[in-house]
Write a protein that holds these residues in place. Structure first.
Motif, PDB file in Angstrom:
ATOM      1  N   LYS A 136       0.884  -1.256  -0.056  1.00  0.00           N
ATOM      2  CA  LYS A 136       0.131   0.007   0.043  1.00  0.00           C
ATOM      3  C   LYS A 136       0.860   1.194   0.099  1.00  0.00           C
ATOM      4  CE  LYS A 136      -3.812  -2.299   2.426  1.00  0.00           C
ATOM      5  NZ  LYS A 136      -4.809  -2.259   3.623  1.00  0.00           N
ATOM      6  N   GLN A 137       0.515   2.147  -0.868  1.00  0.00           N
ATOM      7  CA  GLN A 137       1.447   3.206  -1.260  1.00  0.00           C
ATOM      8  C   GLN A 137       1.431   4.045   0.141  1.00  0.00           C
ATOM      9  OE1 GLN A 137       1.354   5.422  -4.825  1.00  0.00           O
ATOM     10  NE2 GLN A 137       0.535   3.817  -5.673  1.00  0.00           N
ATOM     11  N   GLU A 181       4.829   6.303   4.815  1.00  0.00           N
ATOM     12  CA  GLU A 181       5.262   6.194   6.262  1.00  0.00           C
ATOM     13  C   GLU A 181       6.462   5.680   6.743  1.00  0.00           C
ATOM     14  OE1 GLU A 181       1.733   4.937   8.191  1.00  0.00           O
ATOM     15  OE2 GLU A 181       0.378   6.945   7.552  1.00  0.00           O
ATOM     16  N   ARG A 182       6.458   4.517   6.031  1.00  0.00           N
ATOM     17  CA  ARG A 182       7.676   3.426   6.595  1.00  0.00           C
ATOM     18  C   ARG A 182       8.776   4.184   5.899  1.00  0.00           C
ATOM     19  NH1 ARG A 182       8.841  -1.732   8.307  1.00  0.00           N
ATOM     20  NH2 ARG A 182      10.967  -2.394   7.267  1.00  0.00           N
ATOM     21  N   TYR A 183       9.030   4.781   4.863  1.00  0.00           N
ATOM     22  CA  TYR A 183      10.320   5.162   4.471  1.00  0.00           C
ATOM     23  C   TYR A 183      10.222   6.685   4.306  1.00  0.00           C
ATOM     24  CZ  TYR A 183      10.104   0.341   2.868  1.00  0.00           C
ATOM     25  OH  TYR A 183      10.353  -0.989   2.844  1.00  0.00           O
ATOM     26  N   ASP A 184       9.180   7.393   5.113  1.00  0.00           N
ATOM     27  CA  ASP A 184       9.216   8.699   5.149  1.00  0.00           C
ATOM     28  C   ASP A 184       9.437   9.436   3.761  1.00  0.00           C
ATOM     29  OD1 ASP A 184       9.096  11.292   6.099  1.00  0.00           O
ATOM     30  OD2 ASP A 184      11.240  11.597   6.644  1.00  0.00           O
ATOM     31  N   ALA A 185       8.652   8.915   2.613  1.00  0.00           N
ATOM     32  CA  ALA A 185       8.770   9.298   1.528  1.00  0.00           C
ATOM     33  C   ALA A 185       7.790   9.931   0.835  1.00  0.00           C
ATOM     34  CB  ALA A 185       9.181   8.099   0.594  1.00  0.00           C
ATOM     35  N   LYS A 186       7.853  10.838  -0.157  1.00  0.00           N
ATOM     36  CA  LYS A 186       6.721  11.549  -0.928  1.00  0.00           C
ATOM     37  C   LYS A 186       5.935  10.417  -1.810  1.00  0.00           C
ATOM     38  CE  LYS A 186       9.086  15.920  -1.332  1.00  0.00           C
ATOM     39  NZ  LYS A 186       9.650  17.061  -2.098  1.00  0.00           N
ATOM     40  N   ARG A 187       4.283  10.714  -2.035  1.00  0.00           N
ATOM     41  CA  ARG A 187       3.620   9.698  -2.696  1.00  0.00           C
ATOM     42  C   ARG A 187       4.075   9.356  -4.090  1.00  0.00           C
ATOM     43  NH1 ARG A 187      -1.277   7.628  -2.804  1.00  0.00           N
ATOM     44  NH2 ARG A 187      -2.412   7.417  -5.003  1.00  0.00           N
ATOM     45  N   LEU A 188       4.700  10.606  -4.793  1.00  0.00           N
ATOM     46  CA  LEU A 188       5.226  10.311  -6.139  1.00  0.00           C
ATOM     47  C   LEU A 188       6.523   9.735  -6.303  1.00  0.00           C
ATOM     48  CD1 LEU A 188       5.144  11.241  -9.218  1.00  0.00           C
ATOM     49  CD2 LEU A 188       6.244  13.241  -8.629  1.00  0.00           C
ATOM     50  N   ARG A 198      -5.705  -2.266  -9.074  1.00  0.00           N
ATOM     51  CA  ARG A 198      -5.717  -3.013  -7.853  1.00  0.00           C
ATOM     52  C   ARG A 198      -4.428  -2.346  -6.999  1.00  0.00           C
ATOM     53  NH1 ARG A 198      -6.689  -9.029  -7.283  1.00  0.00           N
ATOM     54  NH2 ARG A 198      -6.790  -8.207  -5.229  1.00  0.00           N
ATOM     55  N   GLY A 199      -3.294  -2.503  -7.681  1.00  0.00           N
ATOM     56  CA  GLY A 199      -2.216  -1.953  -7.138  1.00  0.00           C
ATOM     57  C   GLY A 199      -1.052  -3.056  -7.164  1.00  0.00           C
ATOM     58  N   TYR A 200       0.067  -3.057  -6.281  1.00  0.00           N
ATOM     59  CA  TYR A 200       1.219  -3.656  -6.407  1.00  0.00           C
ATOM     60  C   TYR A 200       1.214  -4.727  -5.376  1.00  0.00           C
ATOM     61  CZ  TYR A 200       2.617   0.509  -9.136  1.00  0.00           C
ATOM     62  OH  TYR A 200       2.502   1.630 -10.100  1.00  0.00           O
ATOM     63  N   HIS A 201       1.755  -6.117  -5.602  1.00  0.00           N
ATOM     64  CA  HIS A 201       2.145  -7.010  -4.702  1.00  0.00           C
ATOM     65  C   HIS A 201       3.329  -7.629  -5.127  1.00  0.00           C
ATOM     66  CE1 HIS A 201       1.438 -10.627  -7.337  1.00  0.00           C
ATOM     67  NE2 HIS A 201       0.415  -9.921  -7.807  1.00  0.00           N
ATOM     68  N   VAL A 202       4.020  -8.234  -4.007  1.00  0.00           N
ATOM     69  CA  VAL A 202       5.284  -9.092  -4.210  1.00  0.00           C
ATOM     70  C   VAL A 202       5.226 -10.219  -4.955  1.00  0.00           C
ATOM     71  CG1 VAL A 202       7.071 -10.157  -3.018  1.00  0.00           C
ATOM     72  CG2 VAL A 202       5.979  -8.062  -2.058  1.00  0.00           C
ATOM     73  N   TYR A 203       6.075 -10.293  -6.019  1.00  0.00           N
ATOM     74  CA  TYR A 203       5.892 -11.236  -7.029  1.00  0.00           C
ATOM     75  C   TYR A 203       5.930 -12.616  -6.393  1.00  0.00           C
ATOM     76  CZ  TYR A 203       6.783 -13.578 -11.636  1.00  0.00           C
ATOM     77  OH  TYR A 203       6.711 -14.070 -12.667  1.00  0.00           O
TER      78      TYR A 203
END
Length: 206
Positions: A31-32, A37-44, A65-70
């Protein structure tokens, strides 16, 4: 052609490292907002990082739907591995007449780069050099369709960081096998090269 947008420095590697460490297991959805939050990063930056990881097949992107680990079906993975063994060991005899001292030196340099990255490189840097090593070897194939089929089949499996390189010891084995392949090429020893390739692929090292 404009240069593709990239994520903030280190973010892609940090997410990749956490996937390899098991923080996000096979099939886990990313989840973006959680990654922000985890990496203190911007959405983009998170979105760009996910796109880059998807391009390397470390994760999969499902539209809407999004992204999931392969995560690959185990039977499918084994079948692809068996096909790779057949193709890549077969390529050993096909490429051997095109081996030159210069090409051996170039491959040995790639093997040395890969080994050095075990000490001071990132997981994805190792992955890129690994790809370059194998591309350089199979580019010597006289049968260009065989070379293309090998690359296509390799691309059908999960990326190395996603599954194969589970532990550091496995990566170290892969590094040693790279040097063994170069030695077999230098000696023009087809049978030895075929044996090493079969071990390399059969042990799930890309």
């Amino acid at each position: 052609m404009p240069k593709a947008a990239t994520a903030q420095p280190g973010l892609v590697d940090r997410i990749a490292h956490d996937i390899q460490a098991g923080v996000y297991g096979p099939g886990a959805w990313l989840k973006q907002i959680d990654l922000q939050e985890r990496y203190d990063a911007k959405r983009l930056d998170v979105r760009r990082a996910l796109d880059q990881l998807a391009a390397k097949r470390l994760i999969a992107h499902i539209p809407n739907r999004g992204y999931h680990v392969y995560a690959m079906d185990p039977d499918q993975h084994l079948q692809i591995r068996d096909i790779r063994v057949l193709l890549e060991t077969g390529a050993a005899a096909d490429l051997m007449p095109n081996v030159t001292a210069a090409k051996v030196r170039a491959l040995r340099a790639q093997a040395e780069r890969f080994a050095k990255l075990l000490q001071d490189g990132t997981l994805l840097e190792q992955y890129e050099v690994n790809l370059a090593f194998h591309a350089g070897m199979y580019d010597m194939c006289r049968n260009r369709e065989l070379a293309a089929l090998i690359q296509e089949t390799r691309a059908r499996g999960p990326a190395a960081p996603a599954k194969e390189w589970v532990t550091r010891s496995r990566i170290e084995i892969s590094a040693r096998e790279h040097f063994d392949m170069v030695d077999a090429l230098e000696a023009r020893d087809v049978k030895r090269l075929q044996k090493i390739i079969a071990q390399h692929v059969g042990q799930d090292i890309s």
